[in-house]
Design an enzyme around this catalytic site. Structure first.
Site, PDB file in Angstrom:
ATOM      1  N   ARG A  97     -21.872  10.046 -48.577  1.00  0.00           N
ATOM      2  CA  ARG A  97     -22.332  11.067 -49.953  1.00  0.00           C
ATOM      3  C   ARG A  97     -21.368  11.044 -51.075  1.00  0.00           C
ATOM      4  NH1 ARG A  97     -22.292  17.546 -50.422  1.00  0.00           N
ATOM      5  NH2 ARG A  97     -21.681  18.192 -52.526  1.00  0.00           N
ATOM      6  N   ASN A 151     -31.777  17.209 -47.509  1.00  0.00           N
ATOM      7  CA  ASN A 151     -31.926  16.964 -48.662  1.00  0.00           C
ATOM      8  C   ASN A 151     -32.126  15.485 -49.084  1.00  0.00           C
ATOM      9  OD1 ASN A 151     -31.817  19.084 -51.183  1.00  0.00           O
ATOM     10  ND2 ASN A 151     -29.635  19.259 -50.048  1.00  0.00           N
ATOM     11  N   CYS A 173     -35.301  25.335 -50.229  1.00  0.00           N
ATOM     12  CA  CYS A 173     -34.204  24.920 -51.477  1.00  0.00           C
ATOM     13  C   CYS A 173     -33.323  26.199 -50.951  1.00  0.00           C
ATOM     14  CB  CYS A 173     -34.015  24.774 -52.322  1.00  0.00           C
ATOM     15  SG  CYS A 173     -32.598  24.448 -53.366  1.00  0.00           S
ATOM     16  N   ASP A 174     -32.527  26.293 -50.899  1.00  0.00           N
ATOM     17  CA  ASP A 174     -31.822  27.538 -50.792  1.00  0.00           C
ATOM     18  C   ASP A 174     -31.137  27.982 -52.871  1.00  0.00           C
ATOM     19  OD1 ASP A 174     -29.427  25.876 -51.656  1.00  0.00           O
ATOM     20  OD2 ASP A 174     -28.233  27.136 -49.561  1.00  0.00           O
ATOM     21  N   HIS A 203     -34.407  21.195 -57.039  1.00  0.00           N
ATOM     22  CA  HIS A 203     -33.307  21.750 -58.402  1.00  0.00           C
ATOM     23  C   HIS A 203     -33.590  21.498 -59.621  1.00  0.00           C
ATOM     24  CE1 HIS A 203     -30.569  20.345 -54.622  1.00  0.00           C
ATOM     25  NE2 HIS A 203     -31.027  21.515 -54.688  1.00  0.00           N
ATOM     26  N   TYR A 268     -29.268  23.442 -61.522  1.00  0.00           N
ATOM     27  CA  TYR A 268     -28.703  21.505 -61.608  1.00  0.00           C
ATOM     28  C   TYR A 268     -29.237  21.084 -62.485  1.00  0.00           C
ATOM     29  CZ  TYR A 268     -26.710  21.062 -56.903  1.00  0.00           C
ATOM     30  OH  TYR A 268     -25.461  21.252 -55.744  1.00  0.00           O
TER      31      TYR A 268
HETATM   32  N1  LIG Z   1     -32.346  22.874 -49.149  1.00  0.00           N
HETATM   33  C1  LIG Z   1     -31.059  23.140 -49.489  1.00  0.00           C
HETATM   34  O1  LIG Z   1     -31.166  24.249 -50.350  1.00  0.00           O
HETATM   35  C2  LIG Z   1     -29.892  22.828 -48.382  1.00  0.00           C
HETATM   36  C3  LIG Z   1     -28.637  23.315 -48.426  1.00  0.00           C
HETATM   37  C4  LIG Z   1     -27.679  23.022 -48.084  1.00  0.00           C
HETATM   38  C5  LIG Z   1     -27.850  22.033 -47.101  1.00  0.00           C
HETATM   39  N2  LIG Z   1     -28.355  21.690 -47.456  1.00  0.00           N
HETATM   40  C6  LIG Z   1     -29.257  20.086 -46.751  1.00  0.00           C
HETATM   41  O2  LIG Z   1     -28.381  19.839 -45.398  1.00  0.00           O
HETATM   42  C7  LIG Z   1     -27.780  19.354 -44.886  1.00  0.00           C
HETATM   43  C8  LIG Z   1     -26.997  19.633 -43.736  1.00  0.00           C
HETATM   44  O3  LIG Z   1     -25.745  19.161 -44.686  1.00  0.00           O
HETATM   45  P1  LIG Z   1     -24.111  19.622 -44.550  1.00  0.00           P
HETATM   46  O4  LIG Z   1     -23.239  19.611 -45.660  1.00  0.00           O
HETATM   47  O5  LIG Z   1     -23.605  20.630 -43.065  1.00  0.00           O
HETATM   48  O6  LIG Z   1     -23.957  18.133 -43.628  1.00  0.00           O
HETATM   49  P2  LIG Z   1     -23.398  17.380 -42.289  1.00  0.00           P
HETATM   50  O7  LIG Z   1     -22.669  16.114 -42.512  1.00  0.00           O
HETATM   51  O8  LIG Z   1     -21.782  18.349 -42.520  1.00  0.00           O
HETATM   52  O9  LIG Z   1     -24.417  17.925 -41.172  1.00  0.00           O
HETATM   53  C9  LIG Z   1     -25.533  16.619 -40.842  1.00  0.00           C
HETATM   54  C10 LIG Z   1     -25.337  16.813 -39.435  1.00  0.00           C
HETATM   55  O10 LIG Z   1     -26.419  15.656 -39.589  1.00  0.00           O
HETATM   56  C11 LIG Z   1     -26.042  14.423 -38.427  1.00  0.00           C
HETATM   57  N3  LIG Z   1     -27.379  13.193 -38.693  1.00  0.00           N
HETATM   58  C12 LIG Z   1     -28.138  12.269 -39.214  1.00  0.00           C
HETATM   59  N4  LIG Z   1     -28.615  11.665 -39.631  1.00  0.00           N
HETATM   60  C13 LIG Z   1     -29.527  12.298 -38.685  1.00  0.00           C
HETATM   61  C14 LIG Z   1     -30.905  11.966 -38.198  1.00  0.00           C
HETATM   62  N5  LIG Z   1     -30.867  10.513 -38.134  1.00  0.00           N
HETATM   63  N6  LIG Z   1     -31.620  12.752 -37.443  1.00  0.00           N
HETATM   64  C15 LIG Z   1     -30.435  14.198 -36.645  1.00  0.00           C
HETATM   65  N7  LIG Z   1     -29.293  13.515 -36.871  1.00  0.00           N
HETATM   66  C16 LIG Z   1     -28.688  13.497 -37.849  1.00  0.00           C
HETATM   67  C17 LIG Z   1     -24.655  14.336 -38.667  1.00  0.00           C
HETATM   68  O11 LIG Z   1     -25.125  13.434 -37.971  1.00  0.00           O
HETATM   69  C18 LIG Z   1     -24.384  15.942 -39.293  1.00  0.00           C
HETATM   70  O12 LIG Z   1     -24.116  15.702 -37.914  1.00  0.00           O
HETATM   71  C19 LIG Z   1     -27.467  18.035 -45.881  1.00  0.00           C
HETATM   72  O13 LIG Z   1     -29.040  17.425 -45.943  1.00  0.00           O
HETATM   73  C20 LIG Z   1     -27.878  18.956 -46.946  1.00  0.00           C
HETATM   74  O14 LIG Z   1     -27.961  18.838 -48.470  1.00  0.00           O
HETATM   75  C21 LIG Z   1     -29.542  21.879 -48.310  1.00  0.00           C
HETATM   76  O1  LIG Z   2     -21.829  20.939 -52.489  1.00  0.00           O
HETATM   77  P1  LIG Z   2     -21.827  21.922 -51.366  1.00  0.00           P
HETATM   78  O2  LIG Z   2     -22.577  21.213 -49.894  1.00  0.00           O
HETATM   79  O3  LIG Z   2     -21.130  22.908 -51.141  1.00  0.00           O
HETATM   80  O4  LIG Z   2     -23.430  22.589 -51.576  1.00  0.00           O
HETATM   81  C1  LIG Z   2     -24.658  21.346 -52.007  1.00  0.00           C
HETATM   82  C2  LIG Z   2     -26.241  22.580 -51.895  1.00  0.00           C
HETATM   83  O5  LIG Z   2     -26.416  23.132 -52.824  1.00  0.00           O
HETATM   84  C3  LIG Z   2     -27.247  24.213 -53.009  1.00  0.00           C
HETATM   85  O6  LIG Z   2     -26.555  25.237 -51.819  1.00  0.00           O
HETATM   86  C4  LIG Z   2     -25.884  25.984 -52.972  1.00  0.00           C
HETATM   87  C5  LIG Z   2     -27.083  27.493 -52.969  1.00  0.00           C
HETATM   88  O7  LIG Z   2     -27.451  26.690 -54.433  1.00  0.00           O
HETATM   89  C6  LIG Z   2     -25.967  28.597 -53.097  1.00  0.00           C
HETATM   90  O8  LIG Z   2     -26.441  29.228 -54.173  1.00  0.00           O
HETATM   91  C7  LIG Z   2     -24.747  28.722 -51.997  1.00  0.00           C
HETATM   92  O9  LIG Z   2     -25.416  29.334 -51.251  1.00  0.00           O
HETATM   93  O10 LIG Z   2     -24.160  27.800 -51.966  1.00  0.00           O
HETATM   94  C8  LIG Z   2     -25.170  26.400 -50.976  1.00  0.00           C
HETATM   95  C9  LIG Z   2     -24.090  25.027 -51.430  1.00  0.00           C
HETATM   96  O11 LIG Z   2     -23.606  25.394 -49.936  1.00  0.00           O
HETATM   97  C10 LIG Z   2     -28.608  23.101 -52.762  1.00  0.00           C
HETATM   98  O12 LIG Z   2     -29.568  24.165 -52.550  1.00  0.00           O
HETATM   99  C11 LIG Z   2     -28.733  22.584 -51.628  1.00  0.00           C
HETATM  100  O13 LIG Z   2     -29.710  21.488 -51.250  1.00  0.00           O
HETATM  101  C12 LIG Z   2     -26.940  20.613 -51.578  1.00  0.00           C
HETATM  102  O14 LIG Z   2     -27.361  20.650 -50.236  1.00  0.00           O
HETATM  103 MN   LIG Z   3     -31.330  22.450 -52.506  1.00  0.00          MN
END
Ligand SMILES: NC(=O)c1ccc[n+]([C@@H]2O[C@H](COP(=O)([O-])OP(=O)(O)OC[C@H]3O[C@@H](n4cnc5c(N)ncnc54)[C@H](O)[C@@H]3O)[C@@H](O)[C@H]2O)c1
Ligand SMILES: O=P(O)(O)OC[C@H]1O[C@H](O[C@H]2[C@H](O)[C@@H](O)[C@@H](O)O[C@@H]2CO)[C@H](O)[C@@H](O)[C@@H]1O
Ligand SMILES: [Mn+2]
EC number: 3.2.1.122
Length: 462
Positions: A97, A151, A173-174, A203, A268
Site C-alpha cells: 500500500r 479492495n 463498501c462501507d 468510491h 473519494y
Molecule cells: N470495502 C470497504 O468498504 C472496506 C473498508 C475497510 C477496509 N477494506 C479493505 O479490507 C481489507 C483489509 O484491510 P486492513 O487494513 O485490515 O489490511 P491488513 O493488511 O491489516 O489485513 C489484511 C490481511 O489479509 C491477509 N491476506 C493478504 N492476502 C491474502 C490472501 N491471498 N489470502 C488470505 N489472506 C490474505 C494479510 O496477510 C492480512 O493479514 C483491505 O482490502 C481494505 O482495503 C474495505
Molecule cells: O485509510 P484507511 O485504511 O483507514 O481506510 C481506507 C478505507 O476507507 C473507506 O472506509 C472508511 C469509511 O468510508 C468511513 O465511513 C469510515 O468508517 O472509515 C473507513 C476507513 O476505515 C473505504 O470505504 C474503504 O474501502 C477503504 O479501505
Molecule cells: Mn470502500
C-alpha cells in the site's frame, strides 16, 4: 431460505486484518439475529494472523464459549463447512500500500489506496487472490456466499464479473454506509431512518435522494450543510473518522458539491476532480499507509498482545466495530430472505439507464436469498455519465491487462485515468509500479515491437 433458529459457520479471509477483531466483537453483539456455531480465520500470513487469533480465542472463551473457534492457513480447513466467507484481504499488505501511494506521488500524481495508479496497482495484485478465494469456496463449500469488501472493490468486482460470472459473491463498501450515518446526524435522525437513491461506481458516485420513511426529502437540507462544512459533523462517530486526513476528506466534499450542486458526492471523487490539490496536500514521505501503521495497526496488535500476555480480555477488550454491522445486515438478508435495501456493487444491466449494461455499478439493491436485485436509477446527466464511462473503461482495461498479461492495455488504463496528466507520465509511473510489483503482478508482455517503436516516435514528434 434458512430458519431463524439456524446457527451459522463463517470464515473470515484475511484473519490477520486490522478489522478482524472489531468485526468478531460486532458479530457477538449481533448474535441474537445472526447466531454463530463456528468461526474460522484464514490468512496466508501465519504469524500475523496468530496474534489476532490467539487474543480472539481468549475473548471468545470468556464471552461465547459455545462458538467453535479455529484459525488456519490451510484453504481446505478454512473453507470446509462454511455458510459465509467474509473477505477482507489486502494483497501485498501495508508494505505494498505504501508503494501504491508513494510511487505516483514521486511523479506528482495522486497516490491513493483505491483511486488512480495506486488503486490500479492494488487491483493488479488483488484479482488473482480473490479469484483463488472464490475457487476455494466453491470447491469446499459450494453453497457458501462470499461477502467481499477487499479492495479495490470496483476492479475486483469487474474481474469477478469477467472471470467467475456465476460465483456467489456480493461486493460491498462501507463508504456509503459511513456517509449516510453522517447525513443522518446532519438532519437529526438515525441512519436506519433514511432511504437513499444513489448511482455510480465504487468510491465514485452521487446521492440523488435522501428521504425518511414517510417520504420527506432531505437532499436540499443536507446540500446546504455540505456546501459549508462538507460531511464534517460534530459527533465523534468512530475512531477511524477522527484522523486528520479523513477529516480533510470529509471537508473537501464541499468543493465536490460545487462542481454539481444537484447531487451529494462520494468523498473519494476528490481524487478525480481535484488531483492537483490532493498532490499538493500529500506528504510523499509519509502517506496514509504510514498513518495506519502508526495508528490503527499498532493499536489493534498492541491490544491483542496485551490480552495474550494477560491471558484474559479483562485487561482491555477489543472495541466493537458497530460500523461493520452492515456485513451482518447483508448476511441476514441472504440467510433469511429479508429483501433489505442496501447499496451494492453489481452489474448494471439497465439500473443506470444510459450507461452500458456490463459496467459494475454501485446502486441500491434489494437483497434476498438469491442475491442482489438492483433498483433502477433512471438516466443520469452528461457530466456524471462522462465521468463514469471514463472510469469504467479504465477499470475494464486493468482487468483486460491482468487477463492478457498486456503492458499496452495497462498503460492505456493509466493514460485514461483522470488522475494522470499524460501518456508519458502514465508510462513513467507504470514502469516504476511494475518494478515494485514484480512479486505480485503477472509478467506483462509488450506489444509488437514495430508498433511500440512507432508509438515512441509519434510521442517524440509531439
Ligand atoms: N470495502 C470497504 O468498504 C472496506 C473498508 C475497510 C477496509 N477494506 C479493505 O479490507 C481489507 C483489509 O484491510 P486492513 O487494513 O485490515 O489490511 P491488513 O493488511 O491489516 O489485513 C489484511 C490481511 O489479509 C491477509 N491476506 C493478504 N492476502 C491474502 C490472501 N491471498 N489470502 C488470505 N489472506 C490474505 C494479510 O496477510 C492480512 O493479514 C483491505 O482490502 C481494505 O482495503 C474495505
Ligand atoms: O485509510 P484507511 O485504511 O483507514 O481506510 C481506507 C478505507 O476507507 C473507506 O472506509 C472508511 C469509511 O468510508 C468511513 O465511513 C469510515 O468508517 O472509515 C473507513 C476507513 O476505515 C473505504 O470505504 C474503504 O474501502 C477503504 O479501505
Ligand atoms: Mn470502500
Amino acid at each position: 431460505m434458512m430458519t431463524k433458529t439456524k446457527k451459522f459457520s463463517i470464515v473470515i479471509a484475511g484473519g490477520g486484518s486490522t478489522y478482524t477483531a472489531g468485526i468478531v466483537m460486532m458479530l457477538l453483539e449481533n448474535a441474537d439475529r445472526f447466531p454463530l456455531r463456528a468461526l474460522k480465520l484464514y490468512d496466508i500470513d501465519e504469524a500475523r494472523q496468530a496474534i489476532i487469533a490467539k487474543a480472539i480465542a481468549i475473548e471468545l472463551k470468556e464471552k461465547a464459549p459455545n462458538i467453535e473457534f479455529t484459525w488456519t492457513t490451510d484453504p481446505q480447513t478454512a473453507f470446509t463447512d462454511v455458510d459465509f466467507c467474509f473477505a477482507h484481504i489486502r494483497s501485498g499488505g501495508y508494505k505494498m500500500r505504501e508503494q501504491d501511494e508513494k510511487i505516483p506521488l514521486k511523479h506528482h500524481v495522486v497516490g491513493q489506496e483505491t483511486c488512480g495508479p495506486g488503486g490500479i496497482a492494488y487491483g493488479m495484485r488483488s484479482i488473482g487472490d480473490i479469484i483463488e478465494l472464490i475457487d476455494f469456496m466453491e470447491r469446499y463449500s459450494p453453497d457458501c456466499w462470499m461477502l467481499n469488501y477487499s479492495n479495490p472493490a470496483s476492479i475486483v468486482a469487474e474481474a469477478c464479473r469477467r472471470l467467475r460470472p456465476n460465483a456467489k459473491i456480493l461486493n460491498i463498501c462501507d463508504m456509503p454506509v459511513g456517509t449516510q450515518r453522517r447525513m443522518s446526524q446532519i438532519v437529526g435522525l438515525q441512519p436506519e431512518d433514511l432511504e437513499v437513491r444513489y448511482f455510480g461506481m465504487n468510491h465514485f458516485g452521487w446521492w440523488t435522494s435522501v428521504k425518511d420513511k414517510a417520504g420527506h426529502e432531505y437532499l436540499p437540507q443536507i446540500r446546504d450543510y455540505v456546501a459549508h462544512h462538507g460531511y464534517l459533523t460534530q459527533v465523534e462517530v468512530d475512531t477511524q473518522h477522527m484522523d486528520a486526513s479523513w477529516q480533510a476528506t470529509h471537508k473537501k466534499a464541499q468543493d465536490l458539491l460545487a462542481v454539481d450542486p444537484n447531487y451529494l458526492p462520494n468523498t473519494y471523487l476528490k481524487y478525480y476532480l481535484y488531483p492537483d490539490y490532493v498532490v499538493a496536500h500529500s506528504d510523499p514521505e509519509y502517506t496514509r499507509a504510514n498513518e495506519v501503521e502508526d495508528g490503527r495497526e499498532k493499536r489493534v496488535f498492541t491490544a491483542a498482545q496485551k490480552i495474550i500476555d494477560a491471558g484474559t480480555s479483562e485487561v482491555g477488550a477489543f472495541p466493537i466495530d458497530s460500523h461493520a454491522s452492515f456485513i451482518v445486515d447483508l448476511a441476514c438478508a441472504i440467510a433469511f430472505n429479508t429483501h433489505e435495501r442496501m447499496l451494492l456493487i453489481v452489474e448494471n444491466n439497465g439500473a443506470i439507464a444510459n450507461i452500458d449494461d456490463d459496467i459494475m455499478v454501485e446502486v441500491p439493491c434489494i437483497v434476498g436469498k438469491d442475491g442482489a436485485e438492483p433498483l433502477t436509477q433512471g438516466k443520469i446527466p452528461l457530466f456524471q455519465r462522462g465521468m463514469i464511462l471514463n472510469q469504467a473503461m479504465v477499470e475494464k482495461l486493468v482487468v483486460d491487462a491482468w487477463i492478457h498479461h498486456d503492458y499496452q492495455e495497462l498503460w492505456q488504463a493509466l493514460t485514461l485515468s483522470k488522475t494522470l496528466p499524460s501518456a508519458q507520465v502514465a508510462k513513467e509511473v507504470l514502469d516504476d509500479l511494475i518494478v515494485a510489483n514484480r512479486e505480485y503482478w503477472p509478467e506483462l508482455r509488450h506489444a509488437d515491437h514495430e508498433v511500440h517503436l512507432m508509438s515512441e516516435s509519434m510521442m517524440s514528434e509531439a
